[in-house]
Design a protein around this motif. Structure first.
Motif, PDB file in Angstrom:
ATOM      1  N   PHE A 200      36.838  52.140  49.676  1.00 16.17           N
ATOM      2  CA  PHE A 200      37.965  51.492  48.999  1.00 16.17           C
ATOM      3  C   PHE A 200      38.390  50.285  49.815  1.00 16.17           C
ATOM      4  N   TYR A 201      38.316  49.114  49.205  1.00 19.12           N
ATOM      5  CA  TYR A 201      38.653  47.863  49.884  1.00 19.12           C
ATOM      6  C   TYR A 201      40.031  47.343  49.494  1.00 19.12           C
ATOM      7  N   ASN A 202      40.491  47.681  48.277  1.00 22.64           N
ATOM      8  CA  ASN A 202      41.723  47.117  47.728  1.00 22.64           C
ATOM      9  C   ASN A 202      41.667  45.591  47.747  1.00 22.64           C
ATOM     10  N   ASP A 203      40.481  45.055  47.476  1.00 21.46           N
ATOM     11  CA  ASP A 203      40.252  43.609  47.472  1.00 21.46           C
ATOM     12  C   ASP A 203      39.227  43.306  46.381  1.00 21.46           C
ATOM     13  N   PRO A 204      39.651  42.603  45.335  1.00 21.50           N
ATOM     14  CA  PRO A 204      41.001  42.143  45.027  1.00 21.50           C
ATOM     15  C   PRO A 204      41.946  43.317  44.757  1.00 21.50           C
TER      16      PRO A 204
ATOM     17  N   TYR B  90      37.229  42.291  39.413  1.00 26.51           N
ATOM     18  CA  TYR B  90      37.986  43.081  40.376  1.00 26.51           C
ATOM     19  C   TYR B  90      37.037  43.976  41.171  1.00 26.51           C
ATOM     20  N   GLU B  91      37.585  44.893  41.943  1.00 24.20           N
ATOM     21  CA  GLU B  91      36.774  45.882  42.650  1.00 24.20           C
ATOM     22  C   GLU B  91      36.311  46.912  41.630  1.00 24.20           C
ATOM     23  N   VAL B  92      34.997  47.122  41.539  1.00 25.66           N
ATOM     24  CA  VAL B  92      34.475  47.917  40.438  1.00 25.66           C
ATOM     25  C   VAL B  92      33.106  48.500  40.782  1.00 25.66           C
ATOM     26  N   VAL B  93      32.800  49.642  40.188  1.00 17.27           N
ATOM     27  CA  VAL B  93      31.441  50.208  40.199  1.00 17.27           C
ATOM     28  C   VAL B  93      30.985  50.258  38.748  1.00 17.27           C
ATOM     29  N   GLU B  94      29.761  49.810  38.507  1.00 18.66           N
ATOM     30  CA  GLU B  94      29.234  49.705  37.142  1.00 18.66           C
ATOM     31  C   GLU B  94      27.926  50.472  37.015  1.00 18.66           C
ATOM     32  N   ALA B  95      27.723  51.072  35.846  1.00 20.15           N
ATOM     33  CA  ALA B  95      26.443  51.716  35.523  1.00 20.15           C
ATOM     34  C   ALA B  95      26.002  51.223  34.151  1.00 20.15           C
TER      35      ALA B  95
ATOM     36  N   GLY C 180      36.917  35.599  46.892  1.00 19.76           N
ATOM     37  CA  GLY C 180      36.472  34.297  47.387  1.00 19.76           C
ATOM     38  C   GLY C 180      35.079  34.365  47.985  1.00 19.76           C
ATOM     39  N   VAL C 181      34.910  33.758  49.172  1.00 22.13           N
ATOM     40  CA  VAL C 181      33.590  33.739  49.813  1.00 22.13           C
ATOM     41  C   VAL C 181      33.169  35.124  50.294  1.00 22.13           C
ATOM     42  N   ALA C 182      34.118  36.054  50.384  1.00 17.03           N
ATOM     43  CA  ALA C 182      33.806  37.427  50.810  1.00 17.03           C
ATOM     44  C   ALA C 182      33.418  38.324  49.623  1.00 17.03           C
TER      45      ALA C 182
END
Length: 194
Positions: free
Chosen positions: A38-42, A59-64, A141-143
């Motif tokens: 968990f990064y909470n970024d964005p 946003y922060e997400v996991v996709e399948a 951003g760049v991260a």
């Protein structure tokens, strides 16, 4: 059935515990369980948890992605650690047939990790699903970091190429009978009727 996302979209090893996706039989469908850092970024999307959110991929997400390789019909499932989700049914690369369908999705998290469980009804999966890929996105951003279960091989990278999760040619074989049993037949879906 378990998958670990251990590389970036362009083939470099990730520097953290890999995102894990587990698929298991459920009543009238599949459970998709996610364990991820968990990064909470964005930060959280401007939407209530437990609701679909269009644009969740920003946003922060996991996709399948669950694909019929012959017809290019596919289901895209996006899950966010803040409780939002997005379901897309696509017929052809990036051609949305249905979107923002409802989903039973529960999430829990600590400061370092999140766990999610979604119930995917059989009606969402395209007929004769035979390929799969999964992705994880976090950072700003760049991260901004894009990770893939099945990435673009480095020898196929082109100058200035950007991440594109709809490159269906990089998906790999996926057999639901491995999970459901040899005699299982995928139920017919009203969403995918001709």
């Amino acid at each position: 059935m378990e998958f670990k996302i251990e590389h970036t979209w362009n083939g470099f090893s990730v520097s953290h515990d890999p995102v894990t996706i587990r698929l298991a039989p459920a009543n009238a469908g599949l459970f998709m369980d996610v364990t991820a850092p968990f990064y909470n970024d964005p930060p959280a999307p401007p939407s209530d948890p437990g609701k679909p959110f269009n644009g969740l991929w920003d946003y922060e997400v996991v996709e399948a992605f669950f694909l019929n390789g012959q017809t290019e019909q596919y289901l895209e499932v996006e899950l966010c650690p803040h409780g939002q989700y997005l379901i897309l049914l696509l017929c052809g690369r990036r051609k949305i047939l249905k979107q923002e369908l409802p989903l039973k999705f529960e999430v829990s998290r600590t400061s370092a990790q999140w766990n999610g469980r979604a119930h995917l009804p059989w009606s969402y999966l395209p007929p004769a699903t035979d390929q799969f890929n999964a992705f994880a996105i976090h950072g700003s951003g760049v991260a901004r970091t894009y990770e893939a279960l099945y990435c673009v091989p480095q020898h196929e990278m082109q100058k200035d190429q950007q991440p594109d999760f709809h490159r269906l040619e990089y998906f790999k074989c996926f057999d639901l009978k491995t999970l459901m049993g040899e005699g299982w037949k995928q139920p017919v879906s009203v969403f995918w009727a001709p």
